[in-house]
Design a protein around this motif. Structure first.
Motif, PDB file in Angstrom:
ATOM      1  N   LEU A 123       0.829  -1.202   0.000  1.00 23.76           N
ATOM      2  CA  LEU A 123       0.000   0.000   0.000  1.00 23.76           C
ATOM      3  C   LEU A 123       0.863   1.251   0.000  1.00 23.76           C
ATOM      4  O   LEU A 123       0.549   2.227  -0.689  1.00 23.76           O
ATOM      5  CB  LEU A 123      -0.918  -0.003   1.222  1.00 23.76           C
ATOM      6  CG  LEU A 123      -2.129  -0.924   1.089  1.00 23.76           C
ATOM      7  CD1 LEU A 123      -2.817  -1.079   2.435  1.00 23.76           C
ATOM      8  CD2 LEU A 123      -3.101  -0.370   0.059  1.00 23.76           C
ATOM      9  N   ALA A 124       1.936   1.225   0.757  1.00 21.02           N
ATOM     10  CA  ALA A 124       2.817   2.391   0.773  1.00 21.02           C
ATOM     11  C   ALA A 124       3.381   2.632  -0.621  1.00 21.02           C
ATOM     12  O   ALA A 124       3.462   3.766  -1.093  1.00 21.02           O
ATOM     13  CB  ALA A 124       3.938   2.189   1.787  1.00 21.02           C
ATOM     14  N   ALA A 125       3.752   1.538  -1.295  1.00 21.86           N
ATOM     15  CA  ALA A 125       4.272   1.677  -2.658  1.00 21.86           C
ATOM     16  C   ALA A 125       3.196   2.231  -3.591  1.00 21.86           C
ATOM     17  O   ALA A 125       3.458   3.111  -4.415  1.00 21.86           O
ATOM     18  CB  ALA A 125       4.762   0.317  -3.169  1.00 21.86           C
ATOM     19  N   MET A 126       1.967   1.756  -3.428  1.00 15.98           N
ATOM     20  CA  MET A 126       0.883   2.250  -4.290  1.00 15.98           C
ATOM     21  C   MET A 126       0.601   3.716  -4.013  1.00 15.98           C
ATOM     22  O   MET A 126       0.340   4.496  -4.934  1.00 15.98           O
ATOM     23  CB  MET A 126      -0.368   1.394  -4.075  1.00 15.98           C
ATOM     24  CG  MET A 126      -0.168  -0.027  -4.536  1.00 15.98           C
ATOM     25  SD  MET A 126      -1.541  -1.109  -4.069  1.00 15.98           S
ATOM     26  CE  MET A 126      -2.530  -1.011  -5.543  1.00 15.98           C
ATOM     27  N   ASP A 127       0.637   4.113  -2.746  1.00 15.05           N
ATOM     28  CA  ASP A 127       0.436   5.528  -2.416  1.00 15.05           C
ATOM     29  C   ASP A 127       1.489   6.379  -3.099  1.00 15.05           C
ATOM     30  O   ASP A 127       1.202   7.441  -3.648  1.00 15.05           O
ATOM     31  CB  ASP A 127       0.566   5.742  -0.899  1.00 15.05           C
ATOM     32  CG  ASP A 127      -0.669   5.266  -0.153  1.00 15.05           C
ATOM     33  OD1 ASP A 127      -1.686   4.982  -0.799  1.00 15.05           O
ATOM     34  OD2 ASP A 127      -0.591   5.173   1.084  1.00 15.05           O
ATOM     35  N   MET A 128       2.711   5.888  -3.052  1.00 14.22           N
ATOM     36  CA  MET A 128       3.808   6.665  -3.613  1.00 14.22           C
ATOM     37  C   MET A 128       3.629   6.839  -5.126  1.00 14.22           C
ATOM     38  O   MET A 128       3.751   7.938  -5.657  1.00 14.22           O
ATOM     39  CB  MET A 128       5.120   5.959  -3.312  1.00 14.22           C
ATOM     40  CG  MET A 128       6.319   6.718  -3.813  1.00 14.22           C
ATOM     41  SD  MET A 128       7.792   5.931  -3.131  1.00 14.22           S
ATOM     42  CE  MET A 128       8.834   7.343  -2.955  1.00 14.22           C
ATOM     43  N   VAL A 129       3.318   5.735  -5.789  1.00 15.80           N
ATOM     44  CA  VAL A 129       3.143   5.805  -7.240  1.00 15.80           C
ATOM     45  C   VAL A 129       1.958   6.690  -7.581  1.00 15.80           C
ATOM     46  O   VAL A 129       2.031   7.555  -8.467  1.00 15.80           O
ATOM     47  CB  VAL A 129       2.956   4.393  -7.826  1.00 15.80           C
ATOM     48  CG1 VAL A 129       2.672   4.484  -9.314  1.00 15.80           C
ATOM     49  CG2 VAL A 129       4.193   3.546  -7.570  1.00 15.80           C
TER      50      VAL A 129
END
Lengths: 290, 290
Positions: free
Chosen positions: A125-131
């Motif tokens: 989720l953190a990666a998706m937020d970042m992208v």
DNA sequence: GATGATATCTGACTAAAGTCAGACATCATG
DNA sequence: CATGATGTCTGACTTTAGTCAGATATCATC
């Protein structure tokens, strides 16, 4: 294969097919995608016809016809806009809300399925937020909000948690001079939240005082949104609000454990001044005349 | 707004519009998307018409017509397949290659533009890798490859770098018993790389010895791909290959600084045995009869 | 070399998406 | 209250995508 451009393109391919799959599941409700998109735009609170058209990039003729088919199905009602009878406002009927809920359920099920298939959900989720933040950086909007709104409280919670991680001695809100919400409401001050779509990704408070200056408080940028120059945008917005409120002098305190903040202040016209309060956490103090 | 499902859905919205923008830039070349997609599939090396149809999910009639329009434009030539004249093979003409290159340039420019707009490119790329790996997890393929192929060397480089970070004393390949490439080629052994689209995301080596057993070496899973149970799949594939090669006993060494690896071995039928080599790095030794 | 299976192609459709010119009502303004 | 601008709608298109039933050629097999 392994250069940055290839990695971005691999990402593009991966999401293209995922997006296609979601579109397909929408088609399962027996309605062309165009009509489904309009229905969902209305369901998500876009009521102004021109706004929907703009959001979906539709021709006005096409938009009009799609609305007509949704009306014929009894899902949508349109009325003239209260202030301007040329404009039309669309809203869902009871049936329309039910149908919208069915689309929402599809979207939610897809998202839940994705989460269920993947361990390490938080990292993912953190990666998706970042992208997502990087993709929508042009569409980040800064909204003035009540400092006790859900969005503001979320930002502040994240902010305190981050201070707790960053400060060697941790951070206890109750020891700090927690600004009163009423000092961060107009006309004394304001509170600005940076929203990326529905996710708050940064905030800043402008706190009015009776001492001839206002303070900048609670500048925070979500980890997923760093590198987008959002801190600068938030500070600019806070300064603009201060000017509007007739405030001529700004002060702030910060801590040397937050070097990127100090760096930002120094490069945007703030000058260091002596300690001007007795809050136990800050060790750096700045002032800016605007 | 802030629950996991909402975050996934925000991500979906963000990438949907990004994908739409790329499709639009493709339309700028004056050709419908369907035809552009076929052209690009051929350009990317898919020559068999049935394969392209399958990849793009097209009806055979539609596929045939799209190929015809590309032929009429002089971009594609089709010939009968050498082994089976019912099947058709498509390839780009000189003009077709030029047109394909123009699409590639568009894709690359989009990716470069995205990278250029974002600081923190490495963190962002890592996040994109992770999301892409999660989205395409069902399509990860394990390929036997030469241990000196570009893909294998990339994996090994990442593996060594990770050991360097994980071991307190660092990791120096030259001190370790670096397996000879020839011991990880059939018929003595093999080397398996997990590919997600074009990106290697994991590997494992099966190293033949003359001591009545083979060794499992270099099991690595990219950080972006953890949580997909890829380690297990790689080990299963290595065991299957060992069985094929008539190997009955497997051994491996590992280090207690890699707890997830030890955990994997223990839960998949390996039993701990005494040290069986003098490599300075490992402190745990396992064996499995297959 | 007859037979059933397979791969592609063609013709004849339908549905969906998109375009464009004008019609019409309403608005802001002088 | 005339005038030009704006927002929406309708009619009359075109293009793109997709479907489906045969036709045709080739293949594997007996």
């Amino acid at each position: 294969m392994l250069d940055p451009v290839s990695r971005v393109r691999r990402f593009n391919r991966a999401v293209t097919s995922a997006v296609g799959a979601l579109d397909n599941s929408f088609l399962g409700r027996g309605r062309p995608l165009g009509a489904a998109r309009v229905l969902n735009a209305i369901g998500h609170g876009r009521s102004d016809v021109a706004e929907i058209r703009d959001y979906l990039g539709l021709d006005s003729g096409l938009m009009s016809r799609l609305l007509r088919t949704l009306e014929d199905e009894g899902l949508v009602e349109t009325t003239a806009h209260a202030d301007d009878a040329r404009r039309r406002v669309a809203k869902l009927t009871r049936t329309g809300r039910r149908e919208f809920a069915a689309y929402e359920a599809l979207s939610n099920a897809q998202a839940e399925g994705f989460l269920a298939r993947n361990a390490q959900a938080e990292a993912l989720l953190a990666a998706m937020d970042m992208v997502a933040s990087a993709l929508t950086r042009e569409r980040v909007v800064l909204d003035e909000m009540d400092p006790q709104s859900e969005e503001a409280r979320y930002c502040l919670g994240e902010y305190y948690a981050e201070l707790g991680r960053r400060f060697k001695q941790g951070f206890d809100v109750s020891l700090s001079r927690d600004p009163d919400a009423k000092d961060m409401r107009r006309p004394r001050g304001t509170f600005i939240v940076a929203m990326s779509d529905t996710l708050p990704i940064g905030c800043v408070g402008l706190k009015g005082t009776d001492r001839g200056y206002a303070e900048i408080k609670r500048l925070w940028v979500a980890p997923a949104a760093r590198g987008l120059r959002l801190g600068r945008r938030l500070m600019d917005a806070a300064e603009a609000a201060a000017r509007e409120l007739g405030i001529a002098l700004l002060r702030l305190d910060t801590n040397s454990a937050l070097p990127e903040a100090g760096q930002l202040y120094r490069t945007t016209g703030w000058r260091e001044i002596p300690r001007f309060n007795d809050d136990p956490y800050p060790d750096l103090f700045f002032e800016k005349r605007i």
